[in-house]
Design an enzyme around this catalytic site. Structure first.
Site, PDB file in Angstrom:
ATOM      1  N   ASN A  73      42.040  52.429  40.759  1.00 31.10           N
ATOM      2  CA  ASN A  73      42.287  52.483  39.320  1.00 31.10           C
ATOM      3  C   ASN A  73      41.920  53.852  38.751  1.00 31.10           C
ATOM      4  OD1 ASN A  73      43.113  51.661  36.845  1.00 31.10           O
ATOM      5  ND2 ASN A  73      41.581  50.043  36.593  1.00 31.10           N
ATOM      6  N   CYS A 109      37.175  50.556  42.181  1.00 29.23           N
ATOM      7  CA  CYS A 109      37.333  50.609  43.621  1.00 29.23           C
ATOM      8  C   CYS A 109      36.571  51.785  44.213  1.00 29.23           C
ATOM      9  CB  CYS A 109      38.799  50.777  43.975  1.00 29.23           C
ATOM     10  SG  CYS A 109      39.876  49.609  43.149  1.00 29.23           S
ATOM     11  N   ARG A 127      37.509  50.383  52.143  1.00 33.09           N
ATOM     12  CA  ARG A 127      37.825  50.326  50.708  1.00 33.09           C
ATOM     13  C   ARG A 127      37.347  49.005  50.116  1.00 33.09           C
ATOM     14  NH1 ARG A 127      40.746  49.126  46.534  1.00 33.09           N
ATOM     15  NH2 ARG A 127      42.795  50.015  46.821  1.00 33.09           N
TER      16      ARG A 127
END
Lengths: 328, 328, 328, 328
Positions: B82, B2, B18
């Site tokens: 993550n 991400c 994002r």
């Protein structure tokens, strides 16, 4: 600057993608030239008929369409990309050759031919000559990638040394330097691959890398043409099987994003470079898909929905306002 | 993996962008949790009221919403990314602390607080604990970026060593390794800049570079988190002034594209990594914009157009079909 | 593989440095060929006199000296470097040309000519032909850098396409690919420079770099020929003024170390690649300096201290034992 | 700046290599401190006996030896390396600790201890304090690598945050930033390896790379400490088996060359950075080998050939003139 490439669905439908990267605006819009449109040969002054209808993005200057890329009704695509510092055209028309101006080369290719082989043969009888469109418009410094419906592709470059015609085994092109230099340069990225590297010991330390994408460590991330060539050649070689046409359009646009110029870090004379538009040409169906910097929705113009037997240029609306879908 | 970042218009309206990058699907969709929604505390089993209404993307597992990112009605945003290989949570609840599970940390942040300062204070009394949502769902390995309406931003990381709270001067975050490592790493890119380098002589050879973007030579182009951090930090630091909200949404999406995972070269256990969705949260107006891999059109959900005093989760349609505008 | 370059003192004395990089041994040693040495032309079988005495490193195979590099009594130097995958020689002697074998090309150059201009003229009448020295010795795949006493330098490459003669504005050469490719590639390193970058702000973070050498961030560090070309071209362009001959020898050896293959990380068929020897040829004084992997002390052979009017090859001792000075 | 590392022969004899990289001169020479030498503690003003004789390179300022690196009679080595921008020492002596000045830390280590374990224990009772040697000499900003005869090694760094003691699994150290950052950074070079990559197809183009060393593509080639750490860690992990002590000295010097600063491309305030000297310490036999920028011959000083029970510093000749062996 620019990037172009071709991709194919599992059923063999071929598509050409291309970004036009510029810091300024060229008043571009989708243009359709029908079969009876009369086009002036800027070298001889003669008017010529357009053998094959074509669609592309371009701008009309002094009643003369100047195309950035185009696809004809039989799926042949030619895209022009900047080649500044390398492109070199003849000062005067070359006797016993058909002399073409760089800004009309795309028109010459797609209004006359349907396959890359036909173009290759025809290229032996032409030369490129430095005749401007008008007093205000300098002759563009271009090279070209030409792709037919089968996916066969060549690159044409006129430098001081030669008019070179390269078979294109990687199916991509960007800008400087010459195509053969780029092809050789790819060898330096031979180790880049899609898989996560295995842990390995250096002395008593275990090297390991968490997260994904570490097989691509070493891919260059700058915006210059050499890096874009490497990245898009890698992406094209490793993309998934494309199940259908919409998947191809979707993947094509993502791959164009992968080499796009974002207004965030490249200035040309103080202006932010950006990818003006991203196009995807469906060579089987004559559909020209595009999005642009202001509008991320994909728009589509189908040339076969227009009257291709006319004699007037069709200028299509060029939709640049962000077209958001408000769900509530 | 991400990427997330915040940007601001010239009028001070703040937005958080994002990407969620995954090789598989998590049944995500836009979710709105109204003020009277009762949420189970998975550590204590207690039901808690949601102080502030929130919107985000997430998935509902066993009637429990698991959020990937969320923004509350006062503009506080928390995004989870993550952090595999580094995230480490307490095995058992820590006495005298509020113990929160990693998958409920976003909810805890945005349902309780409005500013980064409030969150920083509250963080001293909490810990993160390894209690799974259910038997089938492993506890996610996450770290978080939290941004309020003023653009103030922190990163929260729980490792074996500590629960670290970092002020975020670059306004971006990706994945591994820890935030302070990334920040130090940026120094190695100190020479990257938006301007074309001047020609220079090496012995008797003039080095010069045609085309644009050569000031960015040296930017890493791989898909791993370290390269994405460098690229997005560079882009954020060099983006143009944003004149209005739509320009901000547009620029935000382009910057997300700049670090997006294209299905073309990264495999995780044989599956192509992709940017599942790209979101842009308008913190002033409570509008959640998104596009996803299948659909490049921007969709928008305005939380204030829903009844925020309800007690049921509102699941919004998640539009994943390519929404092309056929012009003819 | 190999690296070569030329440097000059402030008084105009010119020196050529070269590394021979190999995973195995070729029984090399310093050789002097005096003026009356008779050398067999392997194409015609004729014996030819050696016009000019020469010194170099090579090996004698079946009574035939095969030179790796050589300098003649008037300071002309020719160094052969591996060009595998690109070198292509004629299968049969070309009529009306002087046909030379690749392993005798160095001999042909330095036994006949004194200046680069003379060699350039002579090159129009020769071709390179694939006649082996004997049955056990494959024809080497080489290209050459030729440098005269003034520092003027050319690179000679015979590929499938052409026998190319390039003026050498950077004064360096390594291995694959072709010289013009390397020269173009240098442009990508246009921003590398000797000075420490100034601190710069990215968003609210001040990027700064402590320690020295950060202006060279981006120089490639691998051992492949492309990286060695970039590094040595950079080093040659930025070295200090050389006050005298010994400073030149010292600096030359350091620059050779800068691109040397250390037994630590490159294997060829399981054998460690290493820089077998590093040589520095004093073109003004006819002195051949060398060190090798086993012995870091510099040894020197002065051709003018031998009888150059003889007719026998002089094989000089090749000192490979580490020659340590024990101070106590 | 500096680089240090340890290597071992197949019989377990351990050696420490180190480069001192500087743009200027520090009047260094090999120094031997015998067992009865009295050394002033600059914090307390007390005179202390030297428990263990030691040899190293350093300079004597106001009758006080300041060591750059040193090895004691039992093989413990401590090398100081620049850590500017990160090193932070206490302003005032810390109560209940032994307070040591940075320039005397090496002396404290090797005059008192024989093993890394002993040093680790002792470190818990010391602190580093900012007391200058004299008014003209600023306190150096250093960190240290300590290696004992078994090859066990630690790095000691005092920053604003902590006095950190790191076990050193890679056996190398350079300069900024902190050791743990470097160790994490190595993971990004996980794919670098000694073998030539296999050819691979990208679309219809076969990528292949001729010449050797292409497995190391991606190694950084700049002179900054981060790149030197990566390169020397790679080299140490991949060096060949060392058959005997002389092979170890030879290989150690080559590895030091691999990360050496050549006067050719790095300037500090206009002065050319260079590797002032390269040293190799034989921990089993107490022999200090060195060469320097001016003299590539290896010199050796054996501490056991001097009277180690004396009370005066022994300054050994420091041989900086190029010591060429003229063969004829």
């Amino acid at each position: 600057m620019c990037t172009t490439f071709s991709i194919q669905t599992k059923d063999g439908n071929n598509f050409v993608g291309r970004n036009l990267d510029l810091a300024y605006n060229v008043n571009e819009c989708p243009l359709i030239l029908p079969r009876n449109y009369l086009m002036e040969d800027k070298v001889t002054g003669n008017m010529q008929t357009t053998d094959k209808a074509l669609i592309g993005i371009g701008t009309v200057i002094d009643d003369h369409p100047s195309l950035v890329d185009a696809m004809n009704e039989n799926g042949l695509v030619c895209a022009g990309l900047n080649f500044e510092g390398f492109a070199h055209f003849e000062e005067k028309p070359v006797p016993e050759k058909t002399n073409i101006t760089p800004y009309d080369f795309i028109y010459w290719v797609v209004s006359n031919y349907d396959t890359v082989d036909e173009v290759k043969t025809a290229l032996s009888n032409i030369d490129l000559v430095d005749v401007p469109l008008n007093d205000q418009t300098p002759v563009p410094t271009l090279h070209w990638m030409i792709t037919d419906k089968t996916g066969s592709s060549i690159v044409v470059e006129k430098t001081k040394e030669q008019l070179a015609v390269y078979d294109n085994p990687v199916g991509v092109m960007t800008n400087q330097p010459t195509f053969d230099w780029h092809l050789m340069n790819l060898n330096r990225y031979i180790s880049i691959n899609p898989n996560q590297p295995e842990p390995v010991k250096w002395s008593d330390q275990l090297l390991q890398i968490h997260g994904v994408g570490a097989g691509t460590l070493g891919l260059p991330g700058d915006s210059h043409s050499v890096a874009r060539f490497v990245r898009i050649a890698y992406a094209r070689a490793h993309m998934p099987v494309l199940e259908d046409d919409i998947s191809a359009v979707t993947q094509c646009m993502h791959m164009l994003d992968y080499v796009k110029m974002v207004k965030a870090g490249v200035l040309t004379e103080g202006m932010a470079e950006k990818t003006t538009y991203s196009a995807c040409m469906d060579q089987e169906n004559g559909i020209y898909y595009y999005k642009n910097y202001g509008n991320s929705r994909i728009n589509a113009v189908n040339m076969h929905k227009e009257d291709l037997d006319g004699d007037e240029i069709i200028k299509c609306p060029y939709l640049t306002t962000q077209d958001i879908n408000y769900q509530n």
